[in-house]
Design an enzyme around this catalytic site. Structure first.
Site, PDB file in Angstrom:
ATOM      1  N   HIS A 189       0.822  -1.225   0.000  1.00 16.32           N
ATOM      2  CA  HIS A 189       0.000   0.000   0.000  1.00 16.32           C
ATOM      3  C   HIS A 189       0.850   1.267   0.000  1.00 16.32           C
ATOM      4  O   HIS A 189       0.349   2.341  -0.303  1.00 16.32           O
ATOM      5  CB  HIS A 189      -0.880   0.056   1.253  1.00 16.32           C
ATOM      6  CG  HIS A 189      -2.015  -0.925   1.241  1.00 16.32           C
ATOM      7  ND1 HIS A 189      -2.766  -1.164   0.136  1.00 16.32           N
ATOM      8  CD2 HIS A 189      -2.540  -1.701   2.224  1.00 16.32           C
ATOM      9  CE1 HIS A 189      -3.702  -2.052   0.426  1.00 16.32           C
ATOM     10  NE2 HIS A 189      -3.585  -2.400   1.686  1.00 16.32           N
ATOM     11  N   GLU A 248      -3.393   2.953   1.728  1.00 13.74           N
ATOM     12  CA  GLU A 248      -2.819   3.428   0.451  1.00 13.74           C
ATOM     13  C   GLU A 248      -3.133   4.916   0.249  1.00 13.74           C
ATOM     14  O   GLU A 248      -2.260   5.708  -0.124  1.00 13.74           O
ATOM     15  CB  GLU A 248      -3.402   2.617  -0.711  1.00 13.74           C
ATOM     16  CG  GLU A 248      -2.962   3.148  -2.060  1.00 13.74           C
ATOM     17  CD  GLU A 248      -3.934   2.794  -3.177  1.00 13.74           C
ATOM     18  OE1 GLU A 248      -4.253   1.607  -3.316  1.00 13.74           O
ATOM     19  OE2 GLU A 248      -4.359   3.715  -3.900  1.00 13.74           O
ATOM     20  N   CYS A 269      -6.255   0.355 -10.696  1.00 14.93           N
ATOM     21  CA  CYS A 269      -5.364  -0.780 -10.992  1.00 14.93           C
ATOM     22  C   CYS A 269      -6.037  -1.740 -11.973  1.00 14.93           C
ATOM     23  O   CYS A 269      -7.137  -2.233 -11.693  1.00 14.93           O
ATOM     24  CB  CYS A 269      -5.046  -1.501  -9.679  1.00 14.93           C
ATOM     25  SG  CYS A 269      -4.247  -3.079  -9.941  1.00 14.93           S
TER      26      CYS A 269
HETATM   27  S1  SF4 Z   1      -1.379  -4.780  -8.311  1.00 15.87           S
HETATM   28 FE1  SF4 Z   1      -3.148  -3.445  -7.972  1.00 15.87          FE
HETATM   29  S2  SF4 Z   1      -4.365  -4.424  -6.333  1.00 15.87           S
HETATM   30 FE2  SF4 Z   1      -2.310  -5.323  -6.333  1.00 15.87          FE
HETATM   31  S3  SF4 Z   1      -1.156  -4.143  -4.825  1.00 15.87           S
HETATM   32 FE3  SF4 Z   1      -0.769  -3.217  -6.831  1.00 15.87          FE
HETATM   33  S4  SF4 Z   1      -2.320  -1.616  -6.996  1.00 15.87           S
HETATM   34 FE4  SF4 Z   1      -2.976  -2.949  -5.339  1.00 15.87          FE
END
Ligand code: SF4
Length: 301
Positions: A72, A124, A191
């Site tokens: 995070h 985060e 994401c």
């Molecule tokens: S890949 Fe996406 S869901 Fe996984 S830690 Fe990174 S930002 Fe978070």
């Protein structure tokens, strides 16, 4: 009864990377302290504890050795504070979160008021806000009252928000504030891995009578997946471990789907599928017996 896994489920690359990094460092240097849980999943936390990774609330709880920043991420102050205390830092911040931190920092430096579409208490989001030196704000309500000092505004999202919900937020926020903005930047910091899981959960829900969502109760992402399935109208059960599955959930079901949050290990998913297969076999045998001893069949015999 058919058992179907979602097309995308379980660990995302950021979480896998963070777990591998801390496990490797613990093996090389001995026990390390993690600033918060590496992932919100008790199965993974138990496994890491066994490897020497202890979860602590903050640097003040650590006297010496190595501390890990979770996927995070944290604010920029952590490196200096750790150095002052003579601690080594293993930074497992997910590269996608890091991109968001850099964007927030750069936009603030360019005089933009930074708004993050997300939960202000989420680790985060707290971390990204820390990179704005107090000039950023996290909100969920697109009509929240916000001051925009230089009429320059930037919108970012918590990485685990879906693209669609961010797009809706942006539309409503801009519609509400357009008269106060001269320059607008939108940085899509959602994401793709999370979005992929939401889409896959939607597809899964459409073909199932029941969906089992596997993941830690403390995982916002797992809860959101469960919500996505339930909103599609399918019966949904969220569990942490395979043993929580109640046999009666499966009665009368033809297709049972399995999905899992980004912090759920493969092992937990495999255990859930194995238990479902076992329970389905038992249910089938019970139905066969009931059919065999049904009064009409006994009379035929
Ligand atoms: S890949 Fe996406 S869901 Fe996984 S830690 Fe990174 S930002 Fe978070």
């Amino acid at each position: 009864m058919r058992i179907v896994r979602a097309k995308a489920l379980g660990f995302c690359f950021g979480v896998r990377r963070a777990i591998d990094m801390v496990a490797e460092v613990a093996e090389e240097r001995g026990p390390i302290d993690s600033l918060g849980s590496i992932v919100h999943n008790p199965v993974v936390v138990d496994g890491l504890t066994a490897k020497g990774v202890r979860v602590v609330g903050g640097l003040e709880e650590v006297e010496s050795g190595t501390v890990a920043v979770t996927a995070h991420g944290r604010g920029p102050e952590i490196a200096g504070e750790a150095e002052e205390r003579g601690l080594d830092v293993v930074d497992t911040t997910c590269p996608i979160v890091r991109k968001s931190q850099k964007a927030a920092q750069g936009l603030c430096a360019d005089g933009f008021r930074v708004i993050i579409y997300g939960e202000e208490d989420h680790p985060e989001v707290r971390g990204v806000l820390a990179w704005t030196e107090g000039k950023g704000t996290a909100i969920l309500d697109p009509e929240a009252e916000i001051d925009i000092p230089h009429r320059k505004l930037a919108l970012l999202a918590q990485t685990t928000k879906s693209e669609q919900s961010f797009a809706e937020f942006v539309g409503r926020f801009v519609g509400h504030n357009i008269g106060r903005i001269n320059e607008l930047r939108i940085v899509n910091t959602t994401c793709p891995e999370t979005d992929e899981r939401y889409h896959a959960a939607h597809e899964l829900a459409a073909e199932c009578d029941l969906v089992i969502v596997v993941g830690g109760r403390g995982s916002a992402n797992t809860r959101k997946l469960a919500q996505t399935c339930a909103d599609s109208g399918v019966e949904t059960q969220q569990i942490e471990r395979a043993r929580e599955i109640e046999p009666e959930w499966l009665e009368g079901k033809e297709t049972v789907g399995v999905t899992a949050g980004a912090s759920t290990p493969d092992q937990s998913i495999d255990e859930v599928v194995a238990r479902l297969e076992k329970l389905a076999e038992k249910l089938h045998a019970k139905e066969q017996r009931a059919r065999r001893f049904a009064p009409s069949n006994l009379m035929d015999a």
